[in-house]
Write an enzyme that holds these catalytic residues in place. Structure first.
Site, PDB file in Angstrom:
ATOM      1  N   VAL A 107       0.839  -1.207   0.000  1.00 58.89           N
ATOM      2  CA  VAL A 107       0.000   0.000   0.000  1.00 58.89           C
ATOM      3  C   VAL A 107       0.870   1.253   0.000  1.00 58.89           C
ATOM      4  O   VAL A 107       0.646   2.190  -0.783  1.00 58.89           O
ATOM      5  CB  VAL A 107      -0.974  -0.015   1.203  1.00 58.89           C
ATOM      6  CG1 VAL A 107      -1.729   1.301   1.302  1.00 58.89           C
ATOM      7  CG2 VAL A 107      -1.952  -1.184   1.076  1.00 58.89           C
ATOM      8  N   GLU A 152     -10.503   6.658   5.396  1.00 60.75           N
ATOM      9  CA  GLU A 152     -11.292   6.121   4.268  1.00 60.75           C
ATOM     10  C   GLU A 152     -10.776   4.750   3.822  1.00 60.75           C
ATOM     11  O   GLU A 152     -11.547   3.839   3.516  1.00 60.75           O
ATOM     12  CB  GLU A 152     -11.217   7.113   3.098  1.00 60.75           C
ATOM     13  CG  GLU A 152     -12.025   6.728   1.890  1.00 60.75           C
ATOM     14  CD  GLU A 152     -13.524   6.805   2.140  1.00 60.75           C
ATOM     15  OE1 GLU A 152     -14.050   7.911   2.218  1.00 60.75           O
ATOM     16  OE2 GLU A 152     -14.158   5.745   2.260  1.00 60.75           O
ATOM     17  N   ASP A 211     -11.898  -9.649   9.649  1.00 64.56           N
ATOM     18  CA  ASP A 211     -11.639  -8.471   8.826  1.00 64.56           C
ATOM     19  C   ASP A 211     -12.951  -7.722   8.548  1.00 64.56           C
ATOM     20  O   ASP A 211     -13.036  -6.506   8.690  1.00 64.56           O
ATOM     21  CB  ASP A 211     -10.971  -8.932   7.517  1.00 64.56           C
ATOM     22  CG  ASP A 211     -10.737  -7.805   6.551  1.00 64.56           C
ATOM     23  OD1 ASP A 211      -9.739  -7.095   6.699  1.00 64.56           O
ATOM     24  OD2 ASP A 211     -11.574  -7.624   5.639  1.00 64.56           O
ATOM     25  N   LYS A 234     -14.421  -3.879   9.970  1.00 66.59           N
ATOM     26  CA  LYS A 234     -14.966  -2.877   9.042  1.00 66.59           C
ATOM     27  C   LYS A 234     -16.410  -2.544   9.408  1.00 66.59           C
ATOM     28  O   LYS A 234     -16.832  -1.383   9.353  1.00 66.59           O
ATOM     29  CB  LYS A 234     -14.872  -3.391   7.602  1.00 66.59           C
ATOM     30  CG  LYS A 234     -13.425  -3.527   7.116  1.00 66.59           C
ATOM     31  CD  LYS A 234     -13.339  -4.289   5.813  1.00 66.59           C
ATOM     32  CE  LYS A 234     -11.904  -4.462   5.336  1.00 66.59           C
ATOM     33  NZ  LYS A 234     -11.780  -5.413   4.234  1.00 66.59           N
ATOM     34  N   GLY A 282      -5.882  -3.996  -2.614  1.00 70.38           N
ATOM     35  CA  GLY A 282      -4.913  -3.812  -3.699  1.00 70.38           C
ATOM     36  C   GLY A 282      -4.178  -2.497  -3.512  1.00 70.38           C
ATOM     37  O   GLY A 282      -4.711  -1.558  -2.917  1.00 70.38           O
TER      38      GLY A 282
END
Ligand code: HSE
Length: 428
Positions: free
Chosen positions: A16, A131, A203, A207, A304
């Site tokens: 990232v 974000e 995960d 979120k 990604g």
């Protein structure tokens, strides 16, 4: 437009972080043209300075001393890409306490320490932007925080984990077994070598804790989210569900009704016509309902390097464009004004598959056990041929209490039937 040069620092530079570097390098000029902002990455914290890297960092940028990022007075914005709980939490806190704005992609540290991080940010006037922590490139945080301000949001259904959506999509399309698809996804690099956090639903639960808190303006701690992953999903159930008009998804579900809030992550059958049923492969999507906007769906890439960098750099631009950062407010910041459901206290229809003895009275005993626990049967199918004296029965129930359903299942003796699987259904 006033030109402003902003010095920033990276905590970590894996996939990232490298994506953010490349995006700033390749698109920084456009951003500068649009906003008047230019960014200089002063320091990038890495664990191993000697490791070969694809990026040719200028001399003096790489460091293995965290102080070079979080204590440098010239660095005003810190981008965090370390992931995990610690040391990310402590280092973000330290940066905020020194008045540095933090942009993070870390759902774990953020979901667990949101209150503490936000308090530190408010005390020094620093910004806290996240974000990228939820659904990668999809601008769901900004939308909930700002664009949907005028709504009372009562429902969120999210496909917020790409790995599990990829696995379930493959199982649904070609009938492969869970273990085979997971192994193939790992070979292709689509699933982590240790896939536990994804396949066990954690995960998605981190979120959901963030999404529900923002959407309902009430903090929903991670511990309040019921979590069941996809490790026990069998292709036979996916096939039976398809025959009944359902698609299986790992859904992150949040509902608010008055002061009652429920949050849960589990494999869920949704109708084939539901917009979420068409979200395939590693894509993410969030479907929500607001009293003014009605139904709305966001869809995009949830992971990604470049999709995540897209969210981070947009946060960076937003953060650098203001001196007055905004913070969400929660009804239960000081006292519990919202009632969080005990985490198994909800109602929904159920799909139940059993192997039952094919003899007189079996069906009536099962139906009676359901009835004794307030579970009403909506549909039942007997499937296939008898094997070892037993047949497959598939039930769809009307909406029933989760707790009563689990009690009913325990009461069905093995001399009658064995319950092979229970899958919750959403009819909305
Ligand atoms: N591992 C996550 C997924 C992406 O598969 O969607 C990062 O949250």
């Amino acid at each position: 437009m006033m030109d402003k040069a902003v010095k920033i620092g990276f905590l970590g530079c894996g996939n990232v972080g490298s994506g953010v570097w490349r995006l700033l390098e390749g698109f920084g000029r456009d951003i500068s043209h649009r906003t008047g902002l230019s960014f200089e990455v002063k320091h990038v914290l890495v664990r191993d300075m000697t490791k070969p890297r694809e990026i040719d960092f200028p001399q003096g940028v790489l460091t293995d001393r965290v102080e070079d990022v979080i204590d440098d007075p010239e660095i005003t914005i810190v981008l965090e890409f370390l992931g995990g709980e610690e040391p990310a939490h402590q280092w973000m806190l330290h940066a905020l306490q020194r008045g540095k704005t933090v942009v993070t992609a870390n759902k774990v540290a953020f979901a667990l320490y949101w209150h503490e991080l936000q308090k530190a940010a408010k005390e020094t006037g620093a910004g806290l932007y996240y974000e990228a922590a939820v659904c990668g490139a999809i601008p769901i945080i900004h939308s909930l925080d700002e664009s949907l301000q005028a709504n009372r949001i009562s429902r969120i259904y999210g496909i917020v984990n790409g790995t599990t959506n990829y696995i379930l999509t493959r199982m649904s399309k070609d009938g492969s077994a869970y273990e085979d698809v997971l192994a193939e996804a790992q070979r292709l690099g689509l699933a982590e070598p240790d896939p536990a956090s994804d396949v066990e639903g954690l995960d998605a639960a981190y979120k959901l804790s963030i999404l529900a808190s923002l959407a309902f303006h009430g903090r929903v701690p991670f511990d309040n989210v019921f979590v069941e992953g996809i490790t026990r999903v069998q292709s036979e159930d996916i096939r039976c569900g398809q025959e009944l008009g359902y698609t299986l998804k790992l859904l992150a579900i949040a509902k608010r009704d008055g002061l009652r809030v429920e949050t849960r992550v589990h494999p869920t059958f949704i109708k084939n016509e539901h917009p979420l049923a068409n979200i395939s492969g590693a894509f993410n999507a969030v479907f929500l309902y607001g009293h003014a906007c009605g139904e709305m769906m966001f869809m995009g890439r949830g992971a990604g390097d470049m999709p995540t960098a897209s969210a981070i750099v947009s946060d960076l631009v937003r953060a650098a464009s203001t001196n007055h950062h905004l913070y969400p407010t929660f009804e239960n910041a000081e006292c519990p004004a919202i009632a969080l459901q005990k985490n198994t206290d909800w109602h929904c229809p159920f799909y139940v598959r059993m192997l039952a003895y094919d003899k007189p009275g079996v069906l009536s005993k099962i139906a009676q056990t359901f009835a004794d626990h307030g579970v009403s049967i909506a549909a039942m199918q007997q499937k296939g041929d008898k094997l070892n004296g037993r047949v497959t029965l598939v039930f769809i129930t009307h909406s029933a209490s989760e707790e009563n359903m689990q009690l009913a299942i325990c009461k069905i003796g093995e001399e009658i039937a064995t319950v092979e699987s229970i899958i919750r259904v959403e009819q909305d």
